[in-house]
Design a protein around this motif. Structure first.
Motif, PDB file in Angstrom:
ATOM      1  N   PRO A  80       0.817  -1.225   0.000  1.00  0.00           N
ATOM      2  CA  PRO A  80       0.000   0.000   0.000  1.00  0.00           C
ATOM      3  C   PRO A  80       0.849   1.274   0.000  1.00  0.00           C
ATOM      4  CG  PRO A  80      -0.762  -1.560   1.666  1.00  0.00           C
ATOM      5  CD  PRO A  80       0.524  -2.084   1.159  1.00  0.00           C
ATOM      6  N   GLY A  81       0.544   2.170  -0.919  1.00  0.00           N
ATOM      7  CA  GLY A  81       1.170   3.481  -0.947  1.00  0.00           C
ATOM      8  C   GLY A  81       2.626   3.514  -1.359  1.00  0.00           C
ATOM      9  N   VAL A  82       3.153   2.384  -1.836  1.00  0.00           N
ATOM     10  CA  VAL A  82       4.587   2.322  -2.164  1.00  0.00           C
ATOM     11  C   VAL A  82       4.859   2.803  -3.583  1.00  0.00           C
ATOM     12  CG1 VAL A  82       6.558   0.758  -2.465  1.00  0.00           C
ATOM     13  CG2 VAL A  82       5.043   0.492  -0.508  1.00  0.00           C
ATOM     14  N   VAL A  83       3.914   2.591  -4.510  1.00  0.00           N
ATOM     15  CA  VAL A  83       4.140   2.881  -5.922  1.00  0.00           C
ATOM     16  C   VAL A  83       3.289   4.057  -6.371  1.00  0.00           C
ATOM     17  CG1 VAL A  83       4.050   1.976  -8.278  1.00  0.00           C
ATOM     18  CG2 VAL A  83       4.673   0.465  -6.386  1.00  0.00           C
ATOM     19  N   VAL A  84       3.955   5.029  -7.010  1.00  0.00           N
ATOM     20  CA  VAL A  84       3.261   6.177  -7.590  1.00  0.00           C
ATOM     21  C   VAL A  84       3.706   6.303  -9.045  1.00  0.00           C
ATOM     22  CG1 VAL A  84       2.909   8.676  -7.501  1.00  0.00           C
ATOM     23  CG2 VAL A  84       3.152   7.365  -5.371  1.00  0.00           C
ATOM     24  N   VAL A  85       2.743   6.483  -9.957  1.00  0.00           N
ATOM     25  CA  VAL A  85       3.069   6.643 -11.380  1.00  0.00           C
ATOM     26  C   VAL A  85       2.754   8.073 -11.787  1.00  0.00           C
ATOM     27  CG1 VAL A  85       2.559   5.882 -13.724  1.00  0.00           C
ATOM     28  CG2 VAL A  85       2.585   4.217 -11.860  1.00  0.00           C
ATOM     29  N   ARG A  86       3.766   8.740 -12.344  1.00  0.00           N
ATOM     30  CA  ARG A  86       3.599  10.098 -12.853  1.00  0.00           C
ATOM     31  C   ARG A  86       4.170  10.167 -14.258  1.00  0.00           C
ATOM     32  NH1 ARG A  86       5.638  13.385  -7.484  1.00  0.00           N
ATOM     33  NH2 ARG A  86       3.806  12.972  -6.184  1.00  0.00           N
ATOM     34  N   GLY A  87       3.286  10.424 -15.227  1.00  0.00           N
ATOM     35  CA  GLY A  87       3.748  10.454 -16.620  1.00  0.00           C
ATOM     36  C   GLY A  87       4.275   9.105 -17.017  1.00  0.00           C
ATOM     37  N   ASP A  88       5.538   9.063 -17.473  1.00  0.00           N
ATOM     38  CA  ASP A  88       6.145   7.780 -17.833  1.00  0.00           C
ATOM     39  C   ASP A  88       7.221   7.369 -16.830  1.00  0.00           C
ATOM     40  OD1 ASP A  88       8.117   9.595 -18.439  1.00  0.00           O
ATOM     41  OD2 ASP A  88       8.181   9.172 -20.584  1.00  0.00           O
ATOM     42  N   GLU A  89       7.001   7.737 -15.568  1.00  0.00           N
ATOM     43  CA  GLU A  89       7.947   7.377 -14.513  1.00  0.00           C
ATOM     44  C   GLU A  89       7.232   6.664 -13.369  1.00  0.00           C
ATOM     45  OE1 GLU A  89       9.816  11.046 -13.438  1.00  0.00           O
ATOM     46  OE2 GLU A  89      11.404  10.814 -14.945  1.00  0.00           O
ATOM     47  N   ILE A  90       7.916   5.701 -12.759  1.00  0.00           N
ATOM     48  CA  ILE A  90       7.422   4.979 -11.594  1.00  0.00           C
ATOM     49  C   ILE A  90       8.252   5.413 -10.397  1.00  0.00           C
ATOM     50  CG2 ILE A  90       7.103   2.713 -10.531  1.00  0.00           C
ATOM     51  CD1 ILE A  90       6.987   1.569 -13.419  1.00  0.00           C
ATOM     52  N   ILE A  91       7.597   5.956  -9.393  1.00  0.00           N
ATOM     53  CA  ILE A  91       8.276   6.420  -8.183  1.00  0.00           C
ATOM     54  C   ILE A  91       7.983   5.430  -7.065  1.00  0.00           C
ATOM     55  CG2 ILE A  91       8.464   8.303  -6.508  1.00  0.00           C
ATOM     56  CD1 ILE A  91       7.372  10.144  -8.778  1.00  0.00           C
ATOM     57  N   LEU A  92       9.035   4.918  -6.424  1.00  0.00           N
ATOM     58  CA  LEU A  92       8.896   3.917  -5.375  1.00  0.00           C
ATOM     59  C   LEU A  92       9.211   4.523  -4.020  1.00  0.00           C
ATOM     60  CD1 LEU A  92      10.693   0.955  -7.189  1.00  0.00           C
ATOM     61  CD2 LEU A  92       8.240   1.382  -7.040  1.00  0.00           C
ATOM     62  N   LYS A  93       8.337   4.267  -3.043  1.00  0.00           N
ATOM     63  CA  LYS A  93       8.537   4.725  -1.673  1.00  0.00           C
ATOM     64  C   LYS A  93       8.491   3.512  -0.762  1.00  0.00           C
ATOM     65  CE  LYS A  93       5.991   8.968  -2.783  1.00  0.00           C
ATOM     66  NZ  LYS A  93       4.829   9.819  -2.422  1.00  0.00           N
ATOM     67  N   GLY A  94       9.000   3.638   0.446  1.00  0.00           N
ATOM     68  CA  GLY A  94       8.946   2.532   1.374  1.00  0.00           C
ATOM     69  C   GLY A  94      10.314   2.170   1.902  1.00  0.00           C
ATOM     70  N   SER A  95      10.406   0.966   2.488  1.00  0.00           N
ATOM     71  CA  SER A  95      11.680   0.524   3.059  1.00  0.00           C
ATOM     72  C   SER A  95      12.686   0.219   1.960  1.00  0.00           C
ATOM     73  CB  SER A  95      11.457  -0.735   3.906  1.00  0.00           C
ATOM     74  OG  SER A  95      11.115  -1.840   3.065  1.00  0.00           O
ATOM     75  N   ASP A  96      13.953   0.163   2.328  1.00  0.00           N
ATOM     76  CA  ASP A  96      15.004  -0.131   1.349  1.00  0.00           C
ATOM     77  C   ASP A  96      14.765  -1.481   0.684  1.00  0.00           C
ATOM     78  OD1 ASP A  96      16.208   2.257   1.937  1.00  0.00           O
ATOM     79  OD2 ASP A  96      17.768   1.406   3.249  1.00  0.00           O
ATOM     80  N   ASP A  97      14.353  -2.468   1.483  1.00  0.00           N
ATOM     81  CA  ASP A  97      14.123  -3.808   0.923  1.00  0.00           C
ATOM     82  C   ASP A  97      12.969  -3.785  -0.085  1.00  0.00           C
ATOM     83  OD1 ASP A  97      16.159  -4.908   2.359  1.00  0.00           O
ATOM     84  OD2 ASP A  97      14.871  -5.701   3.964  1.00  0.00           O
ATOM     85  N   GLU A  98      11.895  -3.071   0.254  1.00  0.00           N
ATOM     86  CA  GLU A  98      10.758  -2.975  -0.661  1.00  0.00           C
ATOM     87  C   GLU A  98      11.159  -2.303  -1.970  1.00  0.00           C
ATOM     88  OE1 GLU A  98       6.285  -2.733   1.041  1.00  0.00           O
ATOM     89  OE2 GLU A  98       7.620  -1.131   1.739  1.00  0.00           O
ATOM     90  N   VAL A  99      11.878  -1.207  -1.847  1.00  0.00           N
ATOM     91  CA  VAL A  99      12.275  -0.462  -3.039  1.00  0.00           C
ATOM     92  C   VAL A  99      13.185  -1.299  -3.918  1.00  0.00           C
ATOM     93  CG1 VAL A  99      13.602   1.530  -3.862  1.00  0.00           C
ATOM     94  CG2 VAL A  99      11.943   1.820  -2.019  1.00  0.00           C
ATOM     95  N   ARG A 100      14.137  -2.013  -3.310  1.00  0.00           N
ATOM     96  CA  ARG A 100      15.039  -2.873  -4.095  1.00  0.00           C
ATOM     97  C   ARG A 100      14.265  -3.976  -4.804  1.00  0.00           C
ATOM     98  NH1 ARG A 100      18.934  -2.099   0.096  1.00  0.00           N
ATOM     99  NH2 ARG A 100      18.056  -3.858   1.240  1.00  0.00           N
ATOM    100  N   GLY A 101      13.360  -4.618  -4.054  1.00  0.00           N
ATOM    101  CA  GLY A 101      12.587  -5.706  -4.648  1.00  0.00           C
ATOM    102  C   GLY A 101      11.694  -5.233  -5.787  1.00  0.00           C
TER     103      GLY A 101
END
Length: 316
Positions: A28-49
């Motif tokens: 929940p709330g980790v992935v945001v899409v803006r235009g043609d970009e994917i922005i990842l939020k969250g813990s380091d492990d989540e972002v890496r995965g």
């Protein structure tokens, strides 16, 4: 931040961004899409995965593959190796006149091409835009180029808006062209107009109404029946019994678009009931997830399908 510039967002996120909703259930709330970009939020492990996950999905989509919701879940749950081996569909059906490779773009399309390679009679049933005709023609052209066959027969039942060929102006070929245009467009893509015309003139490729198949035996050929939902039971039996030695029959249709009256008289529906369990015959079913036209086509098909179910259940 990941860029998917140049990749169809429908391939990545599915109709109505349903893949993102699946992702939000698990992260929940980790992935945001803006235009043609994917922005990842969250813990380091989540972002890496998720960075590795989206890297895989973007690479698959760049190859022209439509990533279905099931594919998306399997990748997300760590089944990437299984998914890649079974579903990506790297086989090239044929190369077009412009050098573009025609490949399967969904698991069902791959299943379809595999079935054509293995079985002598293949039925593909599904909505418009799923590549049924295009991939059948591509397979036939590839077999012709490999000299596995001598001829290609492309036939359709002539059932359009209650009119017959006699109402249209011009000679026989000119009368026939509107009915056969989707097939001709596919041939022009793969062979070019000049070679297609040459093959038609010398009989290597024959495009004709279904009625013209009566009484013939077709050897060393691919025989493709398009718009098969508009055949009668008698016509379907006639077509399937035309096969001679070293011949394949590919039958395509959409059982939701029967123009016969009554629709229950469709030869495709009859074949589905009678032949589905016959050894040596394969049925492949396409869905809106296999649509490879404009991204809105999937949504339109889904909307009409939902509306049809509502009407059947008494909700209009």
């Amino acid at each position: 931040m990941l860029s998917f510039a140049g990749v169809d967002s429908l391939s990545l996120f599915g109709p109505g961004d349903r893949h993102l909703r699946v992702l939000d259930e698990l992260h929940p709330g980790v992935v945001v899409v803006r235009g043609d970009e994917i922005i990842l939020k969250g813990s380091d492990d989540e972002v890496r995965g998720l960075t590795d996950f989206f890297g895989d999905v973007i690479q698959i989509a760049k190859k022209g593959r439509m990533v279905t919701e099931r594919d998306f879940r399997r990748l997300l749950e760590g089944e990437a190796g299984s998914f890649s081996a079974q579903a990506v569909g790297e086989q090239v059906a044929v190369v077009t006149k412009n050098g573009h490779s025609i490949r399967s773009r969904s698991p069902h399309q791959k299943e379809y091409l595999d079935a054509i390679a293995e079985y002598d009679i293949v039925f593909a049933i599904g909505p418009a835009g799923t590549g049924k005709t295009y991939l059948a023609v591509a397979s036939a052209v590839a077999a012709l180029k490999r000299k596995e066959i001598d001829r290609i027969f492309l036939v359709r039942p002539v059932v359009e808006a209650g009119e017959s060929l006699g109402f249209l102006p011009g000679d026989f070929k000119e009368k026939l062209d509107p009915y056969m245009r989707p097939i001709l467009d596919a041939l022009y893509d793969m062979l070019g107009a000049e070679r297609t015309t040459k093959y038609q003139d010398n009989g290597t490729i024959e495009i004709a109404p279904l009625a013209y198949m009566r009484g013939r035996t077709l050897d060393n050929a691919y025989v493709i029946l398009d718009e098969a939902q508009n055949t009668t039971r008698t016509q379907m039996k006639m077509f399937l019994t035309r096969l001679g030695s070293n011949a394949k029959a590919i039958v395509n249709g959409d059982i939701t678009q029967v123009d016969l009256n009554p629709p229950s008289g469709s030869g495709l529906l009859e074949a589905q009931k009678i032949l589905e369990n016959v050894d040596g015959i394969r049925f492949v079913y396409m869905t809106e997830e296999d649509v490879v036209r404009h991204r809105l086509v999937q949504r339109i098909i889904s909307a009409f399908s939902r509306n049809g179910n509502d009407e059947k259940n008494g909700r209009t």
